[in-house]
Write a protein that holds these residues in place. Structure first.
Motif, mmCIF file in Angstrom:
data_model
loop_
_atom_site.group_PDB
_atom_site.id
_atom_site.type_symbol
_atom_site.label_atom_id
_atom_site.label_comp_id
_atom_site.label_asym_id
_atom_site.label_seq_id
_atom_site.Cartn_x
_atom_site.Cartn_y
_atom_site.Cartn_z
ATOM 1 N N GLN A 293 27.938 -57.064 -33.690
ATOM 2 C CA GLN A 293 28.589 -57.362 -32.421
ATOM 3 C C GLN A 293 27.617 -57.115 -31.277
ATOM 4 O O GLN A 293 27.480 -55.999 -30.768
ATOM 5 C CB GLN A 293 29.854 -56.526 -32.225
ATOM 6 C CG GLN A 293 30.603 -56.817 -30.929
ATOM 7 C CD GLN A 293 31.045 -58.264 -30.815
ATOM 8 O OE1 GLN A 293 31.992 -58.692 -31.473
ATOM 9 N NE2 GLN A 293 30.359 -59.047 -29.982
ATOM 10 N N THR A 295 26.689 -57.225 -27.508
ATOM 11 C CA THR A 295 27.483 -57.154 -26.284
ATOM 12 C C THR A 295 26.592 -57.419 -25.073
ATOM 13 O O THR A 295 25.369 -57.401 -25.149
ATOM 14 C CB THR A 295 28.160 -55.784 -26.130
ATOM 15 O OG1 THR A 295 27.162 -54.765 -26.025
ATOM 16 C CG2 THR A 295 29.065 -55.482 -27.318
ATOM 17 N N ASP A 353 32.780 -58.619 -26.726
ATOM 18 C CA ASP A 353 31.364 -58.561 -26.368
ATOM 19 C C ASP A 353 31.169 -58.092 -24.931
ATOM 20 O O ASP A 353 30.101 -58.270 -24.355
ATOM 21 C CB ASP A 353 30.705 -59.923 -26.578
ATOM 22 C CG ASP A 353 31.384 -61.036 -25.778
ATOM 23 O OD1 ASP A 353 32.286 -60.723 -24.981
ATOM 24 O OD2 ASP A 353 31.004 -62.210 -25.951
ATOM 25 N N ALA A 354 32.220 -57.506 -24.352
ATOM 26 C CA ALA A 354 32.230 -57.002 -22.970
ATOM 27 C C ALA A 354 32.241 -58.116 -21.934
ATOM 28 O O ALA A 354 32.130 -57.844 -20.745
ATOM 29 C CB ALA A 354 31.063 -56.049 -22.705
#
Length: 383
Positions: A293, A295, A353-354
Motif C-alpha cells: 500500500q 500512500t 492511500d491517504a
C-alpha cells in the motif's frame, strides 16, 4: 456465436471511438484536445473508459467481449486489475476481472518505465436472463481497452440515447481511483441512483481548470452539469490563489457560453487530511515504496499559505465566495465537498492511500450526491 461490429452507436459516455489495428478504442476527450495538449497523464486517463458502456437490446443468454487492455502498475506494489460489469434491465448481474493485455510498469524509485506486451482477453458473461432485455456492458475505469469483437448467441441492436444526460468533470476521485469496479465509482453510483445518463469527465491528476475541458463541456449536450475542482490544483501545486479564482470564473464563463441555463453544481474537494492545511506538491511517501500500500504525502510548507499557496480549506472558502459573487446565475449551485465525505467519514472509512476513497466510501459519496442532486428540490430535479 454472432459477431457484431462495435460501431459508435453502441457506445455511451464517449467523445469519439477510434479505429485501431486491434479493433476500436473509446476516448473521453475529442482528438482536437489530444492534439492540442498531448500531456502523457491526460492521454492515459482520458483513454481509460471511466463511465463508458456499451448499450444494446438483445435476447442473448451469452455475451462475450474480446478486449486488449493496457494497464499501468508500480513495481513492487500490487494494484487490482480493472474489470468489466454487466447490467441487465438496471440490475448488476456480473463483474469479471481483466487478464492479459499490455503492462506499463513504473519504478517509483528511479522513474523508469518498462512496457511488456501481452495477449488479448475475452470477457464472457453466460446464463443471462431469457428474453429481450436492455444490456449495458460497463468498461473498466482504470485500464484502457481496445475492443476487438462482440460475440453473442442472439442478435444485438444498439439503443438510441434518450434519457437525461448528466455531464460531470473532476479529478482521480471522480475518475474512480480505488473503486473496485466500473459501476462502483461514485459518479456511476449517483447516476444510477438518479436514473440519468452519465458522461464522466473525471481525469486522474488532470482536473486543473483547463480551458480545453471547459470548451468540451460547453459544446457537449447535457441536461445537468457538475464540476469538482481543487484537489489536483493543490497536490500539483499548480496555482496560487490569485490565479485560481479568476481561472475558475473563466472556466464557468466558458461553460455558460454553451449552457446558459443548465443546472450546474460547483463542488469543492472532499476531506483529505494530508492537504487540509498543508499545500502541495503531493508525493509518494518514500517509506511506503515497495509495500502493498503506497500512500501519498503533502510536501509543501503551511507557512506559505500567506503567499497564496493553496490548501483544501483555502480552496473551499474561495469556491464558496466565488459562487456567492455569481449569485446572478440562478442555476449555479455550490456544494461543499465535505458534505459528501468529511473528517468523521475518514475515521470510519479512511482513504487507503491517504488521497483516494476506497470502495465503500465511493458508494457513500455517490449515494449522498444522488440524495442531494436528485431530491425533489435538488438542483437536478425535473421541474
Amino acid at each position: 456465436m454472432i459477431t457484431t461490429p462495435l460501431t459508435a452507436p453502441f457506445f455511451r459516455g464517449v467523445a469519439e471511438v477510434e479505429k485501431t489495428a486491434r479493433g476500436v478504442r473509446p476516448h473521453r476527450l475529442p482528438a482536437w484536445v489530444r492534439a492540442q495538449f498531448p500531456d502523457p497523464q491526460l492521454l492515459m486517463t482520458e483513454a481509460q473508459p471511466s463511465g463508458v458502456r456499451l448499450v444494446m437490446t438483445t435476447a442473448a443468454r451469452t455475451v462475450e467481449l474480446v478486449t486488449h487492455p493496457t494497464r499501468v502498475a508500480y513495481r513492487g506494489t500490487n494494484r487490482p486489475r480493472g474489470s468489466i460489469d454487466l447490467v441487465a434491465d438496471g440490475r448488476l448481474l456480473a463483474s469479471e476481472s481483466l487478464a492479459g493485455g499490455d503492462l506499463i510498469e513504473v519504478d517509483l524509485r528511479t522513474g523508469r518505465t518498462e512496457v511488456r506486451t501481452g495477449s488479448a482477453h475475452t470477457v464472457a458473461f453466460r446464463g443471462l436472463p431469457a428474453g429481450e432485455k436492455l444490456v449495458e456492458v460497463w468498461l473498466p475505469h482504470n485500464e484502457s481497452v481496445e475492443l476487438a469483437e462482440l460475440r453473442t448467441d442472439e442478435p444485438v441492436r444498439p439503443v438510441e440515447a434518450g434519457g437525461r444526460v448528466w455531464l460531470h468533470h473532476g479529478s482521480s476521485i471522480s475518475h474512480g481511483s480505488n473503486a473496485a469496479a466500473p459501476t462502483g465509482i461514485w459518479p456511476v453510483v449517483a447516476a444510477r441512483g438518479g436514473g440519468v445518463e452519465l458522461r464522466n469527465l473525471g481525469f486522474g491528476g488532470s482536473a486543473l481548470v483547463d480551458q480545453f475541458t471547459a470548451r468540451v463541456i460547453r459544446d457537449s449536450p447535457a441536461d445537468f452539469l457538475s464540476v469538482k475542482l481543487g484537489i489536483n490544483v493543490v497536490n500539483l501545486d499548480a496555482m496560487r490563489l490569485r490565479a485560481f479564482v479568476p481561472a475558475v470564473h473563466g472556466f464557468l464563463d466558458t461553460i455558460r457560453d454553451g449552457h446558459p441555463d443548465t443546472p450546474l453544481v460547483l463542488i469543492s474537494p472532499i476531506f483529505c487530511g494530508i492537504h487540509e492545511d498543508t499545500p502541495g506538491p503531493g508525493a509518494f511517501d518514500p517509506s511506503t515504496l515497495g509495500t502493498d500500500q503506497v500512500t501519498f504525502t503533502a510536501t509543501g510548507d503551511s507557512a506559505e499559505q500567506r503567499r497564496g499557496r493553496l490548501t483544501l480549506r483555502i480552496i473551499r472558502d474561495a469556491l464558496a465566495d466565488l459562487a456567492e459573487r455569481r449569485a446572478g446565475d440562478a442555476h449555479l449551485h455550490y456544494l461543499d465537498g465535505t458534505t459528501l465525505y468529511d473528517e468523521k467519514d475518514a475515521a470510519g472509512l479512511p482513504l487507503p492511500d491517504a488521497l483516494h476513497p476506497g470502495p465503500a466510501a465511493h458508494q457513500l459519496i455517490g449515494e449522498r450526491f444522488a440524495e442531494y442532486a436528485f431530491a425533489p428540490e435538488g438542483p437536478f430535479a425535473v421541474r
